[in-house]
Enzyme design. Structure first.
Site, PDB file in Angstrom:
ATOM      1  N   ASP A 282       7.587   0.395  -5.109  1.00 28.61           N
ATOM      2  CA  ASP A 282       6.081   0.754  -4.682  1.00 28.61           C
ATOM      3  C   ASP A 282       5.974   0.949  -6.649  1.00 28.61           C
ATOM      4  O   ASP A 282       6.687   0.977  -7.135  1.00 28.61           O
ATOM      5  CB  ASP A 282       6.101   1.512  -4.226  1.00 28.61           C
TER       6      ASP A 282
ATOM      7  N   HIS B   2       0.530   5.228  -4.200  1.00 27.56           N
ATOM      8  CA  HIS B   2       0.150   4.347  -3.128  1.00 27.56           C
ATOM      9  C   HIS B   2       2.230   3.895  -1.947  1.00 27.56           C
ATOM     10  O   HIS B   2       1.885   4.739  -1.390  1.00 27.56           O
ATOM     11  CB  HIS B   2       0.629   2.916  -3.774  1.00 27.56           C
TER      12      HIS B   2
ATOM     13  N   ASN C 231      -4.931  -8.128   1.258  1.00 23.31           N
ATOM     14  CA  ASN C 231      -6.025  -7.641   2.352  1.00 23.31           C
ATOM     15  C   ASN C 231      -7.119  -8.233   2.110  1.00 23.31           C
ATOM     16  O   ASN C 231      -8.074  -7.537   2.220  1.00 23.31           O
ATOM     17  CB  ASN C 231      -5.847  -5.590   1.830  1.00 23.31           C
TER      18      ASN C 231
ATOM     19  N   SER D  72      -1.047  -2.918   3.860  1.00 24.50           N
ATOM     20  CA  SER D  72       0.668  -1.927   3.052  1.00 24.50           C
ATOM     21  C   SER D  72       1.128  -0.980   3.369  1.00 24.50           C
ATOM     22  O   SER D  72       1.800  -0.756   4.186  1.00 24.50           O
ATOM     23  CB  SER D  72      -0.390  -1.455   1.928  1.00 24.50           C
TER      24      SER D  72
END
Lengths: 441, 265
Positions: A180, A214, A306, A375
């Site tokens: 990530d 994130h 998303n 996520s």
């Protein structure tokens, strides 16, 4: 030359797509701070001891008359004597300080010790101060947030984490690689969980710090330090985290870096790889990297995406990657969650509380934030996979996938019975996946 | 290195037989003028604490046996018996955690076939007291049973099959001073061990786990009464206590009971 140009164009497209996905995710409430200081401090959220009661143990040679005289002199009242332990439970006069009485009794030379009547709690309900806001783990219908107007969820619309933890809290032998934006390496809820500072493929160094937020959020949901009287609880209490930075500060990363990160994680002890990233475009490079990891026995969970459209890659690599959709605090599919036959299961992905990098947190806030997106749903699945792998190290990634699928709750059965393209087999259920099924007559 | 339970059992049986062999048969006052044949009926129940998963976890094996067989007075002072029968064995409480989906067996009793053999040697009579040593070995092979697994998104089932072995050997003293009935007391080396295999199938998932189990105790104390109203019929009733160490060292006790009918001719 022509081939090189075409490759560059392809990489560019992937970069753009990843950027678009992450931008869409960031447009959602990721990083929204809602928890102003002071947040409940450790021990303040719930009382630490029974109000008005103390426990007193006298030295063995102390006579009954001396003991009774001490009670009378201090106007305490005997509730009962724990006969085998020779300890007295006393109540102090209303309004008096427990600490004061403990001190007075403690000064008495005939008293071995005196202490408040401390409250103990079942260990499967973690004492993390923000656990009460983690509806995804235990939904009692509580308000999800501290500001007025915060929504309330539907009781039991959760992944049954507390029941699952009765069977296992995970193993430190299991490592979740979070590929990530990195992880805040000094975050109080994460630093003790790190296997190593990881690998940064963006800056090409050995410190995968998070300059976006994130990755820290994803890591915390999967395996934040739990039962430490601070912050949130992670799904896999005892699993360790391996930060692998393949996305830059804006949350974008090229296929080659992501693929390299997957291979590196698989070669460096990861049992689980969390890929809370994706692209609308397929990449053979990433597909091959996923296959490499899968063949090495690594379970890979990836976000379905998303945009509300088709399932993104790498989640759409059906054979090697577990595709995760998102549900909300009412067990309804999140409207942003992508759909398609590749969706394996869903997990809560709306209004999820998670650790946030301290360096990116304004001074008046705790380093935690609410976020939404597939996520964060993916991180719950990675946590569950880590719990399963810790309990049953011999299982293959394919078997772990089946266990998570078959044990999910078909929460949209009223509209779409059985497996469907919205939430796959259903919202994950730790209790059914981990706790022994009872075989009845 | 752990000494296997079956070797311990074999060693104990050998010791018991050595004691028997060392006894002077000439001192036996009951001798067989001709081989005597005794059909037997035996009803036996016991609930025994068992350990599994590296002796870290515990549950109870409850078993009930109905056996029929014969006992033969073979040489002077020696009697041998053979038994076959059916049994119901309840392994409830065993948890199979190596299967893809862990399963706890609460399915109750399952039937099985049992067979076994016994050996007795009369040692001596002192006044009204008879002394003998006896040993018995029983084996049970459970029938395979299939049960559905419910609550999952795919249909699933498990096949279970359990087997156990029970060895008991030790001295028995019987008081013959009463008319028609004889109380007796015994102390035995007592060992039970076995295994349960569970095969699981859920959708595309398959798994199998064989779980070895062993009794937590090594001894039995028993007492009972033999009632022999005539020469053609006898009845024995026996209660056994099986001590075992609980986790933490405190003593635990299991109990068993048996009812035996024999028809000498």
């Amino acid at each position: 030359m022509k081939r090189l140009t075409r490759r560059n164009a392809f990489l560019g497209l992937v970069v753009l797509a990843v950027a678009a996905l992450l931008a869409a995710a960031r447009a959602r409430p990721i990083g929204v701070m809602e928890l102003p200081r002071p947040c409940p401090a450790p021990g303040q959220a719930e009382p630490a001891y029974v109000e008005g009661q103390i426990l007193v143990k006298f030295k063995p040679q102390t006579g009954v008359v001396v003991r009774a005289a001490a009670f009378v002199a201090l106007e305490t009242r005997l509730v009962r004597r724990l006969s085998r332990l020779d300890i007295y439970l006393l109540t102090v006069p209303p309004g008096e300080s427990i600490d004061g009485f403990v001190e007075i009794f403690g000064r008495n030379p005939d008293v071995e010790y005196a202490e408040p009547n401390y409250l103990l709690r079942a260990s499967v309900t973690p004492n993390d101060t923000l656990f009460q806001y983690q509806y995804a783990l235990s939904n009692t219908g509580q308000q999800i947030g501290t500001i007025p107007g915060s929504p309330r969820g539907q009781a039991s619309a959760d992944i049954k984490a507390t029941a699952g933890w009765e069977e296992t809290k995970g193993s430190s032998n299991v490592v979740i690689a979070v590929i990530d934006t990195g992880i805040d390496l000094s975050h109080p809820d994460l630093k003790a969980k790190l296997k190593s500072p990881g690998r940064d493929f963006i800056n090409d160094d050995l410190e995968a710090d998070d300059d976006n937020g994130h990755g820290s959020m994803v890591a915390g949901i999967a395996a934040a330090e739990t039962n430490n009287r601070e912050g949130i609880a992670g799904v896999a209490w005892n699993a360790r985290l391996l930060p692998v930075k393949a996305l830059n500060a804006t949350g974008v990363g090229p296929s080659d870096k992501v693929a390299e990160a997957i291979r590196w994680a698989a070669d460096n002890g990861a049992g689980i790889i969390n890929l809370s990233l994706g692209s609308e475009t397929a990449s053979n490079t990433i597909r091959d990297a996923c296959k490499y990891a899968f063949d090495k026995g690594v379970f890979i969970a990836a976000a379905a995406g998303n945009g509300g459209g088709a399932v993104h890659y790498p989640a759409a690599y059906d054979n090697t990657v577990f595709a995760v959709a998102a549900t909300d605090y009412n067990d309804a599919r999140a409207d942003f969650s992508n759909t398609g036959p590749e969706v394996d299961a869903a997990a809560p992905g709306v209004r999820i509380l998670a650790p946030y990098p301290q360096a990116l947190t304004p001074a008046e806030y705790l380093p935690y934030a609410y976020g939404g997106g597939t996520s964060f749903a993916t991180a719950h699945v990675s946590g569950l996979a880590a719990l399963i792998k810790g309990l049953k190290p011999g299982l293959t990634p394919a078997q772990i996938m089946h266990i998570i699928r078959y044990s999910a709750d078909d929460v949209n059965a009223a509209q779409l019975r059985g497996t469907d393209e919205q939430i796959g087999y259903g919202r994950i259920n730790l209790e059914k996946a981990l706790v022994p099924l009872i075989l009845k007559k | 290195m752990a000494f296997p339970a079956h070797r311990c059992a074999a060693a104990a049986l050998a010791s018991a037989l050595a004691v028997i062999a060392a006894a002077n048969p000439a001192s036996a006052q009951e001798t067989a003028s001709r081989p005597r044949l005794e059909p037997l009926l035996d009803l036996d129940y016991s609930a025994r604490a068992i350990a599994w998963d590296e002796k870290e976890r515990f549950s109870t094996l409850a078993k009930a046996l109905l056996s029929a067989g014969v006992r033969i007075e073979w040489l002077k002072g020696w009697r041998i018996s053979a038994l076959v029968g059916l049994n119901m064995s309840d392994w409830s409480g065993l948890i199979f955690r190596s299967l893809p989906f862990s399963v706890e067996d609460q399915a109750g009793s399952r039937a099985g076939l049992s067979a076994g053999a016994g050996l007795e040697n009369f040692i001596a009579r002192l006044g009204s007291w008879d002394f003998k040593v006896e040993g018995r070995f029983m084996v049970s092979l459970g029938f395979k049973k299939t049960l559905p697994l419910s609550g999952l998104n795919e249909a699933g089932e498990v096949d279970m099959q359990g087997s156990w072995m029970h060895l008991r050997a030790g001295p028995v003293v019987t008081y013959r001073g009463f008319e028609g009935f004889s109380p007796f007391l015994g102390a035995s080396f007592d060992r039970i061990w076995g295994s349960v295999t569970m095969d699981e199938s859920v959708g595309d998932l398959q798994g199998s786990e064989k779980k070895p189990v062993s009794g937590r105790g090594w001894a039995a104390l028993s007492g009972g009464i033999l009632w022999e109203p005539g020469s053609a019929f006898g009845l024995g009733w026996e209660v056994s206590v099986y001590p075992y160490p609980k986790k933490g060292g405190s003593p635990g006790f299991d109990f068993g009971m048996s009812l035996k009918a024999f028809f000498p001719f």
